[in-house]
Scaffold this motif. Sequence first.
Motif, PDB file in Angstrom:
ATOM      1  N   ILE A  42       0.671  -1.024  -0.013  1.00 44.49           N
ATOM      2  CA  ILE A  42      -0.182  -0.214   0.303  1.00 44.49           C
ATOM      3  C   ILE A  42       1.194   1.697  -0.016  1.00 44.49           C
ATOM      4  N   ASP A  43       1.712   1.176   0.987  1.00 40.94           N
ATOM      5  CA  ASP A  43       3.089   1.978   0.398  1.00 40.94           C
ATOM      6  C   ASP A  43       3.908   2.414  -0.854  1.00 40.94           C
ATOM      7  N   LYS A  44       3.970   1.632  -0.825  1.00 40.61           N
ATOM      8  CA  LYS A  44       4.689   1.619  -2.601  1.00 40.61           C
ATOM      9  C   LYS A  44       3.750   2.216  -3.823  1.00 40.61           C
ATOM     10  N   LEU A  45       2.494   1.325  -3.613  1.00 46.29           N
ATOM     11  CA  LEU A  45       1.458   2.338  -4.179  1.00 46.29           C
ATOM     12  C   LEU A  45       0.514   3.853  -4.415  1.00 46.29           C
ATOM     13  N   SER A  46       0.342   4.253  -3.088  1.00 40.45           N
ATOM     14  CA  SER A  46       0.775   5.388  -2.411  1.00 40.45           C
ATOM     15  C   SER A  46       1.592   6.481  -2.787  1.00 40.45           C
ATOM     16  N   LYS A  47       2.820   6.366  -3.142  1.00 41.55           N
ATOM     17  CA  LYS A  47       4.201   6.973  -3.299  1.00 41.55           C
ATOM     18  C   LYS A  47       4.283   7.317  -4.178  1.00 41.55           C
ATOM     19  N   ASP A  49       1.920   7.125  -6.447  1.00 43.50           N
ATOM     20  CA  ASP A  49       0.703   7.770  -7.418  1.00 43.50           C
ATOM     21  C   ASP A  49       0.013   6.449  -7.583  1.00 43.50           C
ATOM     22  N   MET A  50      -0.465   5.806  -7.586  1.00 42.63           N
ATOM     23  CA  MET A  50      -1.500   5.126  -8.137  1.00 42.63           C
ATOM     24  C   MET A  50      -2.130   4.048  -7.362  1.00 42.63           C
ATOM     25  N   GLY A  51      -2.951   5.232  -6.268  1.00 39.69           N
ATOM     26  CA  GLY A  51      -3.184   4.309  -4.773  1.00 39.69           C
ATOM     27  C   GLY A  51      -5.131   4.438  -5.422  1.00 39.69           C
ATOM     28  N   TRP A  52      -5.073   4.338  -6.444  1.00 42.67           N
ATOM     29  CA  TRP A  52      -7.222   4.290  -6.634  1.00 42.67           C
ATOM     30  C   TRP A  52      -6.983   2.773  -7.073  1.00 42.67           C
ATOM     31  N   PHE A  54      -5.174   0.513  -4.733  1.00 43.66           N
ATOM     32  CA  PHE A  54      -6.010   0.160  -3.257  1.00 43.66           C
ATOM     33  C   PHE A  54      -7.121   0.834  -2.781  1.00 43.66           C
ATOM     34  N   ASN A  55      -7.648   1.078  -3.478  1.00 42.09           N
ATOM     35  CA  ASN A  55      -9.098   2.250  -3.126  1.00 42.09           C
ATOM     36  C   ASN A  55     -10.131   1.117  -4.261  1.00 42.09           C
ATOM     37  N   LEU A  56      -9.655   0.552  -5.687  1.00 46.38           N
ATOM     38  CA  LEU A  56     -10.353  -0.691  -6.043  1.00 46.38           C
ATOM     39  C   LEU A  56     -10.586  -1.499  -5.490  1.00 46.38           C
ATOM     40  N   GLN A  57      -9.400  -1.718  -4.446  1.00 45.33           N
ATOM     41  CA  GLN A  57      -9.822  -3.550  -3.704  1.00 45.33           C
ATOM     42  C   GLN A  57     -10.253  -3.253  -3.196  1.00 45.33           C
ATOM     43  N   ILE A  58     -10.360  -2.182  -2.087  1.00 48.65           N
ATOM     44  CA  ILE A  58     -11.232  -2.065  -1.041  1.00 48.65           C
ATOM     45  C   ILE A  58     -11.991  -2.242  -0.850  1.00 48.65           C
ATOM     46  N   PHE A  59     -12.953  -1.547  -2.588  1.00 54.67           N
ATOM     47  CA  PHE A  59     -14.628  -1.797  -3.225  1.00 54.67           C
ATOM     48  C   PHE A  59     -15.019  -2.555  -3.262  1.00 54.67           C
ATOM     49  N   LEU A  60     -14.101  -3.718  -4.062  1.00 57.03           N
ATOM     50  CA  LEU A  60     -14.514  -4.984  -3.930  1.00 57.03           C
ATOM     51  C   LEU A  60     -14.953  -6.206  -2.709  1.00 57.03           C
ATOM     52  N   SER A  91     -11.502  -9.836  -6.530  1.00 55.96           N
ATOM     53  CA  SER A  91     -10.886  -9.003  -5.625  1.00 55.96           C
ATOM     54  C   SER A  91      -9.535  -9.887  -5.343  1.00 55.96           C
ATOM     55  N   VAL A  92      -9.578 -10.985  -5.721  1.00 56.67           N
ATOM     56  CA  VAL A  92      -8.606 -11.847  -6.020  1.00 56.67           C
ATOM     57  C   VAL A  92      -7.693 -11.773  -6.854  1.00 56.67           C
ATOM     58  N   VAL A  93      -7.969 -11.398  -7.760  1.00 60.52           N
ATOM     59  CA  VAL A  93      -7.609 -10.892  -9.401  1.00 60.52           C
ATOM     60  C   VAL A  93      -6.927  -9.191  -9.389  1.00 60.52           C
ATOM     61  N   MET A  94      -7.378  -8.680  -8.828  1.00 60.73           N
ATOM     62  CA  MET A  94      -6.717  -6.725  -8.250  1.00 60.73           C
ATOM     63  C   MET A  94      -5.756  -6.989  -6.989  1.00 60.73           C
ATOM     64  N   PHE A  95      -5.417  -7.745  -6.229  1.00 65.28           N
ATOM     65  CA  PHE A  95      -4.756  -8.558  -4.782  1.00 65.28           C
ATOM     66  C   PHE A  95      -3.646  -8.925  -5.868  1.00 65.28           C
ATOM     67  N   ILE A  96      -3.831  -9.516  -6.770  1.00 62.16           N
ATOM     68  CA  ILE A  96      -2.880 -10.195  -7.607  1.00 62.16           C
ATOM     69  C   ILE A  96      -1.839  -8.994  -8.236  1.00 62.16           C
ATOM     70  N   ILE A  97      -2.767  -7.807  -8.691  1.00 68.23           N
ATOM     71  CA  ILE A  97      -2.575  -7.272  -9.817  1.00 68.23           C
ATOM     72  C   ILE A  97      -1.746  -6.419  -8.798  1.00 68.23           C
ATOM     73  N   ILE A  98      -1.740  -6.350  -7.837  1.00 69.09           N
ATOM     74  CA  ILE A  98      -1.497  -4.633  -6.490  1.00 69.09           C
ATOM     75  C   ILE A  98      -0.141  -5.623  -5.952  1.00 69.09           C
ATOM     76  N   MET A  99       0.022  -6.559  -5.907  1.00 65.41           N
ATOM     77  CA  MET A  99       0.941  -7.661  -5.397  1.00 65.41           C
ATOM     78  C   MET A  99       2.018  -6.773  -6.428  1.00 65.41           C
ATOM     79  N   ILE A 100       2.061  -7.811  -8.020  1.00 64.94           N
ATOM     80  CA  ILE A 100       3.125  -8.010  -8.911  1.00 64.94           C
ATOM     81  C   ILE A 100       3.280  -6.294  -9.298  1.00 64.94           C
ATOM     82  N   THR A 101       2.782  -5.304  -8.970  1.00 67.27           N
ATOM     83  CA  THR A 101       2.097  -3.983  -9.324  1.00 67.27           C
ATOM     84  C   THR A 101       3.598  -3.356  -8.747  1.00 67.27           C
ATOM     85  N   SER A 102       3.141  -3.880  -7.507  1.00 65.03           N
ATOM     86  CA  SER A 102       3.719  -3.112  -5.975  1.00 65.03           C
ATOM     87  C   SER A 102       5.334  -3.832  -5.924  1.00 65.03           C
ATOM     88  N   LYS A 103       5.449  -4.889  -6.363  1.00 67.00           N
ATOM     89  CA  LYS A 103       6.898  -5.204  -6.886  1.00 67.00           C
ATOM     90  C   LYS A 103       7.549  -4.741  -7.625  1.00 67.00           C
TER      91      LYS A 103
END
Length: 109
Positions: A42-47, A49-52, A54-60, A91-103
């Motif tokens: 979450i920190d990496k995404l927010s730094k 400017d890709m916080g959207w 995580f917001n999409l993940q919370i929505f799902l 939600s699971v697919v978005m989680f995987i995308i977030i983990m790959i993107t943040s890496k």
Amino acid sequence: MLLSIISFVINIAMIVILNIELYTDTAYMADGTVHHWELSPIDKLSKADMGWMFNLQIFLVAISVLSSILVLFGVKHRIVKIVQLVSLIASVVMFIIIMITSKNIHLKY
């Protein structure tokens, strides 16, 4: 009913994992010192400017949890079960995308 309980567990586990500090960033400062940061996905995404994402993940997650609550309280409509399953998968697919993107985010300090 079992899918509702599994959905709760999976969604809670995903949110907990997104808050764990998994990454270490290192940067050389102007005065020659080295600084280390411990960052969560979450920190990496927010730094970056890709916080959207995580917001999409919370929505799902919210849709998945609400539909699971409806199923647990006895709503027998087929559409609620379909929404529950689709939101869990999304939600699971978005989680995987977030983990790959943040890496793959390389922050510049």
